[in-house]
Design an enzyme around this catalytic site. Structure first.
Site, mmCIF file in Angstrom:
data_model
loop_
_atom_site.group_PDB
_atom_site.id
_atom_site.type_symbol
_atom_site.label_atom_id
_atom_site.label_comp_id
_atom_site.label_asym_id
_atom_site.label_seq_id
_atom_site.Cartn_x
_atom_site.Cartn_y
_atom_site.Cartn_z
ATOM 1 N N ASN A 34 0.832 -1.215 0.000
ATOM 2 C CA ASN A 34 0.000 0.000 0.000
ATOM 3 C C ASN A 34 0.864 1.262 0.000
ATOM 4 O O ASN A 34 0.339 2.368 0.077
ATOM 5 C CB ASN A 34 -0.988 0.011 1.178
ATOM 6 C CG ASN A 34 -0.288 0.122 2.520
ATOM 7 O OD1 ASN A 34 0.937 0.213 2.593
ATOM 8 N ND2 ASN A 34 -1.067 0.123 3.593
ATOM 9 N N PHE A 83 5.171 -9.766 4.622
ATOM 10 C CA PHE A 83 5.998 -8.737 5.257
ATOM 11 C C PHE A 83 5.170 -7.535 5.692
ATOM 12 O O PHE A 83 5.580 -6.790 6.575
ATOM 13 C CB PHE A 83 7.050 -8.200 4.271
ATOM 14 C CG PHE A 83 8.110 -9.174 3.864
ATOM 15 C CD1 PHE A 83 9.163 -9.472 4.709
ATOM 16 C CD2 PHE A 83 8.079 -9.790 2.620
ATOM 17 C CE1 PHE A 83 10.160 -10.354 4.344
ATOM 18 C CE2 PHE A 83 9.070 -10.675 2.232
ATOM 19 C CZ PHE A 83 10.116 -10.960 3.094
ATOM 20 N N SER A 127 9.755 -11.440 14.912
ATOM 21 C CA SER A 127 10.858 -10.613 15.393
ATOM 22 C C SER A 127 11.416 -11.170 16.692
ATOM 23 O O SER A 127 10.686 -11.754 17.508
ATOM 24 C CB SER A 127 10.295 -9.204 15.633
ATOM 25 O OG SER A 127 11.210 -8.411 16.340
ATOM 26 N N TYR A 152 3.496 -2.658 19.043
ATOM 27 C CA TYR A 152 4.097 -3.320 17.878
ATOM 28 C C TYR A 152 4.543 -4.738 18.242
ATOM 29 O O TYR A 152 4.207 -5.713 17.566
ATOM 30 C CB TYR A 152 5.298 -2.519 17.345
ATOM 31 C CG TYR A 152 6.134 -3.338 16.386
ATOM 32 C CD1 TYR A 152 5.690 -3.590 15.092
ATOM 33 C CD2 TYR A 152 7.343 -3.908 16.789
ATOM 34 C CE1 TYR A 152 6.439 -4.382 14.226
ATOM 35 C CE2 TYR A 152 8.093 -4.698 15.932
ATOM 36 C CZ TYR A 152 7.644 -4.933 14.645
ATOM 37 O OH TYR A 152 8.377 -5.737 13.793
ATOM 38 N N LYS A 156 3.229 -8.787 17.011
ATOM 39 C CA LYS A 156 4.003 -9.939 16.515
ATOM 40 C C LYS A 156 3.662 -11.184 17.332
ATOM 41 O O LYS A 156 3.518 -12.276 16.789
ATOM 42 C CB LYS A 156 5.507 -9.650 16.576
ATOM 43 C CG LYS A 156 5.969 -8.603 15.575
ATOM 44 C CD LYS A 156 5.772 -9.064 14.133
ATOM 45 C CE LYS A 156 6.030 -7.958 13.132
ATOM 46 N NZ LYS A 156 5.567 -8.238 11.770
ATOM 47 N N TYR A 180 13.240 -12.497 12.979
ATOM 48 C CA TYR A 180 14.446 -11.769 12.579
ATOM 49 C C TYR A 180 15.069 -11.106 13.795
ATOM 50 O O TYR A 180 14.362 -10.564 14.638
ATOM 51 C CB TYR A 180 14.150 -10.639 11.591
ATOM 52 C CG TYR A 180 13.227 -10.940 10.452
ATOM 53 C CD1 TYR A 180 13.104 -12.211 9.902
ATOM 54 C CD2 TYR A 180 12.458 -9.911 9.896
ATOM 55 C CE1 TYR A 180 12.246 -12.449 8.843
ATOM 56 C CE2 TYR A 180 11.598 -10.145 8.836
ATOM 57 C CZ TYR A 180 11.486 -11.420 8.325
ATOM 58 O OH TYR A 180 10.631 -11.635 7.283
ATOM 59 N N VAL A 220 24.461 7.573 21.385
ATOM 60 C CA VAL A 220 24.575 6.184 21.847
ATOM 61 C C VAL A 220 23.770 6.093 23.133
ATOM 62 O O VAL A 220 24.106 6.744 24.130
ATOM 63 C CB VAL A 220 26.056 5.794 22.077
ATOM 64 C CG1 VAL A 220 26.159 4.416 22.711
ATOM 65 C CG2 VAL A 220 26.828 5.861 20.768
ATOM 66 N N ASP A 301 14.568 -0.186 26.065
ATOM 67 C CA ASP A 301 15.611 -0.949 25.361
ATOM 68 C C ASP A 301 15.958 -2.239 26.100
ATOM 69 O O ASP A 301 16.041 -2.258 27.334
ATOM 70 C CB ASP A 301 16.893 -0.114 25.218
ATOM 71 C CG ASP A 301 17.085 0.414 23.810
ATOM 72 O OD1 ASP A 301 16.496 -0.161 22.877
ATOM 73 O OD2 ASP A 301 17.820 1.415 23.648
#
Ligand code: NAD
Ligand code: WQD
Length: 344
Positions: A34, A83, A127, A152, A156, A180, A220, A301
Site C-alpha cells: 500500500n 511482510f 521478530s 508493535y 508480533k 528476525y 549512543v 531498550d
C-alpha cells in the site's frame, strides 16, 4: 519457471530484497504494497537488479475484497510471504489501534483467503522482540515469550498465536514463522536498501546519516549496561542473507518438507555486537568517521540479545554468510547512492 509467490509489503526494505532472491531462484513473484512506508521506485530497483519486473499492485492487505480480486487476477499463487506491517515501535505506543488493525487484520484476511485459493503455505515476518530480555543467551526458539514492551511487539506475538491457532484447526496449509534479529545492510548493487521516513529510529540508518552529515551526532543510548563496554548488544543480520532464508522457507513448504505444520526459526548470526563495536566496525570498514556522543538509556531498550541460529542452520541449511564489515560497507554504499540521487 517455479511456482507463483505473493509477497505482501514487497516494496519495503526486507520484502524488496526477498523479491530479488525469489526471482533468482526462478519463482514468479506478485508484489502487493500500500506504499505506506515505501515508494514505487523500489519496483524499478528490483527490475534493474534482476532484469525482471515483478507483477505489482498497490493494495492494502486490510482490503479483503481487493485481495480476492488479486487472487482472481493472478490465479495459481502457491505461497505467501507476509511482510506487510507497520513496524515503528515508538509510533505504536502512540497509535496502538493503527498497529493492531494493520498488523492483525492483514494477517487474518490472508489466512482466511488461503484455503479458498488453494495456497499451500505462508511465511511470516516475526521478530526477536517476542523474547524481550531473554534469561539465557544466545536465545533459542524454545525460550519463553516475554510480555511485549510495545503494541508493535504485541502484534508480533498475537500474529504468531493467530497463525498457530489457525493451522492447528486443521486448515490445509503450512506456515513458517521467521524471527528476525536486527536486519541491516543493502543490496550490493545499492539499487535498493533501507529508506526510513523522517529521522531514523534504528541505529544503522541513523549512523549512516550522521556519518553523511545529515543528522549531527549519533546518540549512543547508554554506556552503563551490564555488557563488556557498557553499550547494548544486538545481533545484526545482513538483509540479503535474511532474504535468502525466505526462499529456503518457501521451497520447504511447497515441497512438503516441513516437519510440523507450523515451524519457527531464529534468523540471526549468533554473534552479539555492541553499539560501540558497531560504530568502530563501520569506521574501520569504510574509513568514514561517525560523530557520536554517549547519552542516557532509551526507555524500553533490551540490554543484550543475540540469536542461537542452530535450528535454522541445521534444519533449513541456512547460515548468515556476510561479514559485519561487508554489510556495513553496503550500508555506506547505499547512503552514497541516496546522496547521488539527491534523496538524502
Ligand atoms: P518496511 O516498512 O520497509 O516494509 C513493510 C512494507 O509493507 C512497506 O512497504 C509498507 O508500505 C507495506 N505495508 C504496510 N502495511 C501494509 C498493508 N496493510 N497492506 C499492504 N502493504 C503494507 O519494513 P521491513 O523492515 O521491510 O519489515 C518487513 C517485516 O519484517 C515487517 O512485518 C516487520 O515488522 C518485520 N520485521 C522487521 C524488522 C526490522 O528491523 N526491519 C525486524 C523484525 C521484523
Ligand atoms: C539497536 C541498538 C539502541 C538508535 C528494533 C525493534 C525491534 C526490531 C528491530 C522489528 C539499541 C541503540 C539506536 C540510536 C542507539 N524490529 N541505538 N542510538 O531496538 O534492537 O530493535 O528494531 O521487529 O522490534 O525494537 O533496534 O536499531 O533501534 O537499536 O544507541 O540512535 O542501537 O539503544 O541498543 P532495536 P535499534
Amino acid at each position: 519457471m517455479k511456482d507463483k509467490i505473493l509477497v505482501t509489503g514487497g516494496a519495503g526494505y526486507i520484502g524488496s530484497h526477498t523479491v530479488i532472491e525469489l526471482q533468482s531462484a526462478g519463482y514468479e513473484v506478485v508484489v502487493i504494497d500500500n506504499l505506506s512506508n515505501s515508494n514505487v521506485d523500489v519496483i524499478d530497483g528490483i527490475e534493474k537488479i534482476s532484469g525482471i519486473r515483478p507483477a505489482f499492485e498497490i493494495l492494502d492487505c486490510n482490503d479483503c475484497n481487493g485481495l480476492k480480486e488479486l487472487f482472481d487476477k493472478y490465479p495459481g499463487i502457491k505461497g505467501i510471504i507476509h511482510f506487510a506491517a507497520s513496524k515503528a515501535v515508538g509510533e505504536s505506543v502512540h497509535k496502538p489501534l493503527l498497529y493492531y488493525r494493520n498488523n492483525l487484520v492483514s494477517l487474518i484476511n490472508l489466512l482466511e483467503l488461503m484455503p479458498l485459493y488453494h495456497v499451500k503455505g505462508i511465511v511470516f515476518s516475526s521478530s526477536c522482540t517476542v523474547y524481550g530480555q531473554p534469561d539465557i543467551l544466545p536465545v533459542d526458539e524454545n525460550a519463553p515469550i516475554k510480555p511485549a514492551l510495545s503494541p508493535y511487539g504485541n502484534t508480533k506475538q498475537i500474529n504468531e498465536e493467530i497463525i498457530r491457532d489457525t493451522i492447528y484447526s486443521k486448515i490445509p496449509y503450512k506456515s513458517i514463522i521467521l524471527r528476525y534479529f536486527n536486519p541491516i545492510g543493502a543490496h550490493p548493487t545499492a539499487e535498493i536498501g533501507e529508506l526510513p521516513n523522517g529521522v531514523p529510529q534504528n541505529l544503522v540508518p541513523f549512523l549512516t546519516q550522521a556519518a553523511m552529515g545529515i543528522r549531527g551526532e549519533l546518540s549512543v543510548f547508554g554506556d552503563d549496561y551490564d555488557t563488556p563496554d557498557g553499550s547494548c548488544i544486538r545481533d545484526y543480520i545482513n538483509v540479503v542473507d535474511l532474504a535468502k532464508a525466505h526462499v529456503i522457507a518457501v521451497d520447504r513448504m511447497l515441497k512438503g518438507q516441513s516437519e510440523a505444520d507450523v515451524e519457527t526459526f531464529n534468523l540471526g548470526t549468533g554473534r552479539g555486537v555492541s553499539v560501540l563495536e558497531l560504530i568502530n566496525s563501520f569506521e574501520k570498514a569504510t574509513g568514514v568517521k561517525v560523530p557520536y556522543k554517549i547519552v542516557g538509556r532509551r526507555e524500553g531498550d533490551i540490554e543484550k540479545v543475540w540469536a542461537n541460529p542452530a535450528h535454522a542452520n541445521n534444519v533449513l541449511g541456512w547460515t548468515a554468510k556476510e561479514t559485519l564489515e561487508d554489510t556495513l560497507r553496503s550500508c555506506w554504499k547505499w547512503q552514497l547512492k541516496l546522496r547521488e540521487r539527491g534523496i538524502m
